[in-house]
Write a protein that holds these residues in place. Sequence first.
Motif, mmCIF file in Angstrom:
data_model
loop_
_atom_site.group_PDB
_atom_site.id
_atom_site.type_symbol
_atom_site.label_atom_id
_atom_site.label_comp_id
_atom_site.label_asym_id
_atom_site.label_seq_id
_atom_site.Cartn_x
_atom_site.Cartn_y
_atom_site.Cartn_z
ATOM 1 N N ALA A 193 0.807 -1.230 0.000
ATOM 2 C CA ALA A 193 0.000 0.000 0.000
ATOM 3 C C ALA A 193 0.835 1.272 0.000
ATOM 4 O O ALA A 193 0.588 2.188 0.778
ATOM 5 C CB ALA A 193 -0.951 -0.023 1.194
ATOM 6 N N GLY A 194 1.833 1.326 -0.883
ATOM 7 C CA GLY A 194 2.610 2.556 -1.016
ATOM 8 C C GLY A 194 3.655 2.730 0.063
ATOM 9 O O GLY A 194 4.317 3.745 0.112
ATOM 10 N N ILE A 229 3.519 3.290 3.290
ATOM 11 C CA ILE A 229 3.293 4.484 4.107
ATOM 12 C C ILE A 229 3.465 4.103 5.578
ATOM 13 O O ILE A 229 2.855 3.143 6.043
ATOM 14 C CB ILE A 229 1.868 5.027 3.873
ATOM 15 C CG1 ILE A 229 1.730 5.438 2.409
ATOM 16 C CG2 ILE A 229 1.576 6.214 4.779
ATOM 17 C CD1 ILE A 229 0.320 5.526 1.938
ATOM 18 N N PRO A 230 4.312 4.830 6.306
ATOM 19 C CA PRO A 230 4.505 4.496 7.718
ATOM 20 C C PRO A 230 3.173 4.437 8.462
ATOM 21 O O PRO A 230 2.324 5.308 8.280
ATOM 22 C CB PRO A 230 5.372 5.644 8.231
ATOM 23 C CG PRO A 230 6.113 6.108 7.035
ATOM 24 C CD PRO A 230 5.174 5.940 5.884
ATOM 25 N N GLY A 231 3.013 3.424 9.280
ATOM 26 C CA GLY A 231 1.769 3.274 10.033
ATOM 27 C C GLY A 231 0.880 2.179 9.457
ATOM 28 O O GLY A 231 -0.004 1.666 10.139
ATOM 29 N N TYR A 232 1.107 1.807 8.191
ATOM 30 C CA TYR A 232 0.280 0.775 7.566
ATOM 31 C C TYR A 232 0.524 -0.563 8.267
ATOM 32 O O TYR A 232 1.659 -0.913 8.562
ATOM 33 C CB TYR A 232 0.635 0.674 6.078
ATOM 34 C CG TYR A 232 -0.105 -0.422 5.343
ATOM 35 C CD1 TYR A 232 -1.491 -0.419 5.267
ATOM 36 C CD2 TYR A 232 0.580 -1.464 4.734
ATOM 37 C CE1 TYR A 232 -2.169 -1.429 4.598
ATOM 38 C CE2 TYR A 232 -0.082 -2.471 4.060
ATOM 39 C CZ TYR A 232 -1.461 -2.451 3.998
ATOM 40 O OH TYR A 232 -2.132 -3.451 3.347
ATOM 41 N N GLU A 233 -0.551 -1.289 8.537
ATOM 42 C CA GLU A 233 -0.424 -2.583 9.208
ATOM 43 C C GLU A 233 -0.950 -3.690 8.304
ATOM 44 O O GLU A 233 -1.961 -3.506 7.632
ATOM 45 C CB GLU A 233 -1.172 -2.556 10.540
ATOM 46 C CG GLU A 233 -0.459 -1.674 11.552
ATOM 47 C CD GLU A 233 -1.182 -1.576 12.882
ATOM 48 O OE1 GLU A 233 -2.121 -2.352 13.120
ATOM 49 O OE2 GLU A 233 -0.803 -0.701 13.678
ATOM 50 N N ARG A 259 0.998 -9.937 12.522
ATOM 51 C CA ARG A 259 0.686 -8.556 12.166
ATOM 52 C C ARG A 259 1.983 -7.761 12.151
ATOM 53 O O ARG A 259 2.855 -7.946 13.019
ATOM 54 C CB ARG A 259 -0.273 -7.906 13.183
ATOM 55 C CG ARG A 259 -1.635 -8.505 13.239
ATOM 56 C CD ARG A 259 -2.433 -8.384 11.974
ATOM 57 N NE ARG A 259 -2.744 -7.018 11.590
ATOM 58 C CZ ARG A 259 -3.304 -6.684 10.421
ATOM 59 N NH1 ARG A 259 -3.582 -7.618 9.529
ATOM 60 N NH2 ARG A 259 -3.566 -5.439 10.134
#
Lengths: 178, 407
Positions: free
Chosen positions: A90-91, A93-97, A150
């Motif tokens: 998904a690009g 992006i920091p924070g994506y889980e 995760r």
Amino acid sequence: MAKLFKRLQMGDDQILSENGDEDDRALYALVSEPDNRREIEEYFEVIGRHMAYGDGYVYMYPDSDEGLERKLAALLDLLHLTHFLAKHLAGLIPGYEFSSIDLANSCQGDADAEDFLNRKYPADSLLEQVGQVLRELNRKGYILDLGRDRYRVLAAVNYLMEFGELIQLGDKAEGDVE
Amino acid sequence: MKNSTEAIFEPFRARPREILMRLYLSRDNGVAAERFDTDDLRPAAEQLERIGYIYLDSVSGRWSLDQRVEELFESLIGVGAVTGLKWVDQLIKDVGRILAEIPRHKDRPETIQTLSKRLARRLSQGSVTLMQSLASIDRSATFEFRTEPDLALKVASLNNYLEDCALMQSSFREIEDLLLHNDFFEASVDNELRRQRSRFLGTISEGRQRINVILGTVSSYLSRVQRGHQRLRKLEQIHQLLVTGKLLERSNLEAVAATVKGPWLSCAQLRSPVPVSVLATQPELVRKVFESDVQHRRPEAVKLSATARRRETVVNPPIDFQRYLRLFLAQEQDLYTFLSQRPELLTERVRQHIFCRMLASPQCSRSLYNTGAFAVSGRWRHAVILPRPTSHASIHARATATNGQAV
């Protein structure tokens, strides 16, 4: 200082992210505090180490550099990896889980991804390859293993993504990158 | 015997969903207070455990919830956020309808009283639910940002949340206008109604602040996602050139490589086993180790100044590493403390020199490693050097055995 040095220089995980685990977050808060920066920089300059502050991440680099040829090879490797990750996570992006299944699902049927995985992470199954990628990313501090399959993308990936921004494309692209 | 239809619907009729909800509602920091020890509930709990939604803590005997359970319910609440908007809209309509009804019954005090009570009740419900709706918008937007794998969907969804916030703000203005500028409230003698009206106006004021925070958060998410999207597009272009082998000639990659720093691009790996406690107190000493370290690994890369060379010559006594190694392994101090206590090493400079040479010397390091004097754990390549206090004789024997290659 010792803790910071140990965290950034001893081992494979050499980037400190603002959204890492509890210890990393605390250390990042300390390091990124403007009042502390000068003191830290001056301290490590004595031993030939310099601090670099990026978008949500910090790392330390030494005076000495690899030769240009080796740096180019390393950079090409990193660009391959970054493209693969950004496309399938998904690009990036920091924070994506995400879970390993999410990554495997995204890679399945993608010829580029399968080629990349077969070259860099040979294994019997896609899930095993994805497992290898995730272990390596976790070891290098680009993702955080949250447990129970995760993972969270850490701000350290901005270091990778910024290469793409530095590179100018064109027939005769040259020049300054600062 | 079950027929096929019953068999299909069995999982949906079973207890897992009900149990999951009960665990979720009774949770505290991800650990549920509810227990399911009875025989009829236990299989359903085990079914949830098998799919990884819950797991039993063998020490406390309580069920812990997987993050996905939180997310599952958060997403359900997210659906509630949309209905929350509809609910606010409904509240405005209700309040407006009741206020419009009041003048028609001005000669019937009992009806007015009933309507006042209904209005107070509606406002009371509103005060509670309004903040819940805002909280669920906040949670849902964060959940979407964190977990939606499709960038285009993520952008669309975050834009929707921004619109929701804008609609909520507009609803606030509308209902505030109704409550502030209707003469009925001023004239009313119903204390409960006056109290609920004032409470609701306070909630709106609090809600405005909250919604500004949410707007900031969602806008920040959106700009990060949009930036990620742009970066991905650029990476796709770079990748095309990369796989066709044209990146070097069609980009400034070489110039980038010449200037970029950081992990994997420089000799950043520290291989000398420097005790961290020493680093904290004696950076000058550690620099010396680095210099020796680089000298050993890449002799051509080291350019010591003439003064430094002279200094090396002056402080370079004949060192019997084997002796120091043997003595070091037979005691319990760290290496630097051990050297500091040696009476024959008269000056600090000599002690530092021996310390640095011992740590930076691959042979000596290997020997220390072979004897177990290096701790290697986790991501540390080398940790603090402390000889193991047990069985000095065996360590001595091992040190002697590695003698040939070590010193």
